[in-house]
Design a protein around this motif. Structure first.
Motif, mmCIF file in Angstrom:
data_model
loop_
_atom_site.group_PDB
_atom_site.id
_atom_site.type_symbol
_atom_site.label_atom_id
_atom_site.label_comp_id
_atom_site.label_asym_id
_atom_site.label_seq_id
_atom_site.Cartn_x
_atom_site.Cartn_y
_atom_site.Cartn_z
ATOM 1 N N UNK A 160 20.022 -32.152 79.005
ATOM 2 C CA UNK A 160 19.474 -33.497 78.843
ATOM 3 C C UNK A 160 18.211 -33.682 79.672
ATOM 4 N N UNK A 161 18.161 -33.083 80.865
ATOM 5 C CA UNK A 161 16.967 -33.192 81.702
ATOM 6 C C UNK A 161 15.766 -32.512 81.053
ATOM 7 N N UNK A 162 15.976 -31.351 80.454
ATOM 8 C CA UNK A 162 14.873 -30.642 79.796
ATOM 9 C C UNK A 162 14.312 -31.478 78.656
ATOM 10 N N UNK A 163 15.192 -32.022 77.827
ATOM 11 C CA UNK A 163 14.729 -32.848 76.707
ATOM 12 C C UNK A 163 14.051 -34.120 77.193
ATOM 13 N N UNK A 164 14.557 -34.707 78.283
ATOM 14 C CA UNK A 164 13.939 -35.920 78.818
ATOM 15 C C UNK A 164 12.521 -35.634 79.327
ATOM 16 N N UNK A 165 12.336 -34.496 79.984
ATOM 17 C CA UNK A 165 11.000 -34.136 80.461
ATOM 18 C C UNK A 165 10.025 -33.950 79.309
ATOM 19 N N UNK A 166 10.471 -33.296 78.247
ATOM 20 C CA UNK A 166 9.598 -33.108 77.091
ATOM 21 C C UNK A 166 9.266 -34.440 76.426
ATOM 22 N N UNK A 167 10.239 -35.338 76.348
ATOM 23 C CA UNK A 167 9.979 -36.648 75.759
ATOM 24 C C UNK A 167 9.002 -37.451 76.610
ATOM 25 N N UNK A 168 9.104 -37.335 77.930
ATOM 26 C CA UNK A 168 8.159 -38.031 78.808
ATOM 27 C C UNK A 168 6.749 -37.457 78.670
#
Length: 450
Positions: free
Chosen positions: A197-205
């Motif tokens: 979830x952290x990896x996807x959140x960073x990409x979305x940001x």
């Protein structure tokens, strides 16, 4: 006497000709031998015919099995008649709103079946590659609609439909999954791996930053004249290339260096097996993709007519209705996995799809428009970009502790309902004609209708 002896000796050395009875016996034996060979040849030919018939029957049996699994293996089978109805409505030039409605309904079961077929292929390609393939084909509807809308120079439809897909995955799909999973597992603690979830959140940001910069750049320079618009377009194209590079690094991260991190979300269930073969699934996948392309062309060509006829804005149709249809597969699958307390898979489906739309489909559309000579940038206007920023931030906060309960799902779902209500009541011109505003410059709202 000598003559008799010579004649007897000579006669004894010569071969004795066969009698008539012996000839009959020999002929009978030859006939018997030929009769014995004929059934052997006949049996071999009959075996070949039987084998061919069996192979044809087996092929027909396999086709009927595949047909039953592909078409009748979903509860959305009741919507399949909308596909031929859309074709008939277009052929006989029915009302354009009817064509749009039938096409929209027909896309829902097709999108769900595409997800099913990619899952069947995943049994043969492995879990990680299969999951990536599932996420890609799950967004096939959005990608096809975006490319067809670009071909018709409807940039506003591209932007709104892709934005709506991100909002739908992060708020509606993920929110309803957490809600249903929490209600079904009230007495069990629901946990998931925060790393993915952290990896996807960073990409979305990162994607949000690339969307914000053209908007802030335009506002900072105080207007929308041609030179500023050109600079904004150049910044958007450069940002799109960066986003594609980031997504390529994400694919390498997922498939090579940190593959175990994403393998943890897969299901370890020996009872689940492929119900159709690899090539059968691939063939059906290609066929359904072609049908989706046809219906998507109908949708893009009739969306304005449906908006005028129904009294609903193009923004609401593009941001709310189209993504709900396109995300039918992710929605159903994510809820089922959350119901089984497998939140890692639900997060992988919802956030993985949103990440792919934001970091791959959106910049790819900008690059394709660039190649086609169409001026598409990453400026999604103030209201749309604000909704995107709020959605990404609240999703990141929701997933920060590694646990889940139904209240988180309630909040995310209600956020989606509020955003949908906003675009339902909003009556504005198309994005290309949106009112200009800037910091330090008095905005004009004359174009907004009530």
């Amino acid at each position: 006497m000598h003559m008799n002896t010579y004649s007897e000796a000579t006669t004894s050395q010569l071969p004795i000709p066969p009698t008539m009875d012996e000839d009959l016996e020999n002929n009978t034996e030859v006939c018997d031998g030929n009769n014995a060979m004929t059934p052997m040849v006949r049996k071999k030919s009959e075996l070949v015919v039987v084998a061919n018939n069996n192979s044809r029957l087996q092929m027909l049996r396999n086709f009927m099995t595949n047909l039953q699994e592909v078409f009748f293996g979903t509860k959305l089978v009741v919507l399949f008649p909308a596909v031929p109805l859309a074709v008939v409505a277009n052929f006989y030039s029915f009302g354009r709103p009817w064509i749009f409605a039938f096409s929209l309904l027909g896309l829902a079961p097709l999108a769900e079946r595409v997800s099913f077929l990619t899952e069947q292929i995943a049994y043969f390609t492995g879990p990680t590659v299969g999951g990536l393939l599932n996420a890609t084909c799950g967004n096939a509807t959005e990608m096809i609609i975006a490319l067809l809308a670009l071909h018709q120079n409807k940039v506003h439809v591209v932007k709104l439909s892709l934005l709506g897909s991100i909002l739908s995955n992060l708020l509606l799909v993920l929110g309803s999954s957490l809600l249903c999973g929490g209600l079904a597992n009230l007495k069990r603690e629901q946990r998931y791996d925060r790393k993915q979830a952290d990896v996807n959140s960073l990409l979305l940001l990162l994607g949000l930053l690339c969307h914000l910069l053209p908007l802030l750049f335009k506002y900072a320079l105080g207007g929308g004249d041609h030179s500023i618009a050109t600079s904004t377009l150049q910044l958007s194209r450069a940002s799109s290339v960066v986003m594609l590079l980031a997504y390529a690094a994400y694919i390498f991260f997922q498939l090579k260096t940190h593959r175990k991190l994403f393998d943890a979300q897969e299901v370890d269930d020996d009872e689940e097996k492929a119900v159709i073969g690899f090539w059968s699934a691939f063939t059906w996948l290609v066929g359904m993709t072609l049908v989706i392309s046809l219906l998507s062309e109908y949708v893009v060509g009739t969306i304005e007519a449906a908006s005028d006829s129904w009294g609903i804005s193009v923004s609401f149709i593009s941001i709310i209705l189209l993504p709900i249809v396109g995300n039918a597969a992710e929605h159903a699958g994510s809820i089922i996995f959350a119901y089984k307390n497998k939140l890692d898979i639900s997060l992988g489906v919802a956030m993985g799809s949103a990440t792919q739309i934001s970091m791959f489909v959106v910049p790819l559309s900008v690059v394709v428009a660039w190649i086609m000579g169409i001026r598409m940038d990453l400026d999604f206007s103030l209201l749309e970009t604000g909704c995107l920023a709020f959605t990404i931030i609240i999703t990141a906060f929701t997933l920060q502790d590694g646990t889940s309960h139904y209240m988180k799902g309630v909040i995310l779902t209600l956020c989606y309902i509020v955003i949908g209500a906003c675009f339902f009541v909003l009556k504005t011109p198309l994005i290309g004609q949106s009112p200009k505003a800037s910091f330090g410059v008095k905005p004009s709202f004359e174009a907004i209708t009530t």
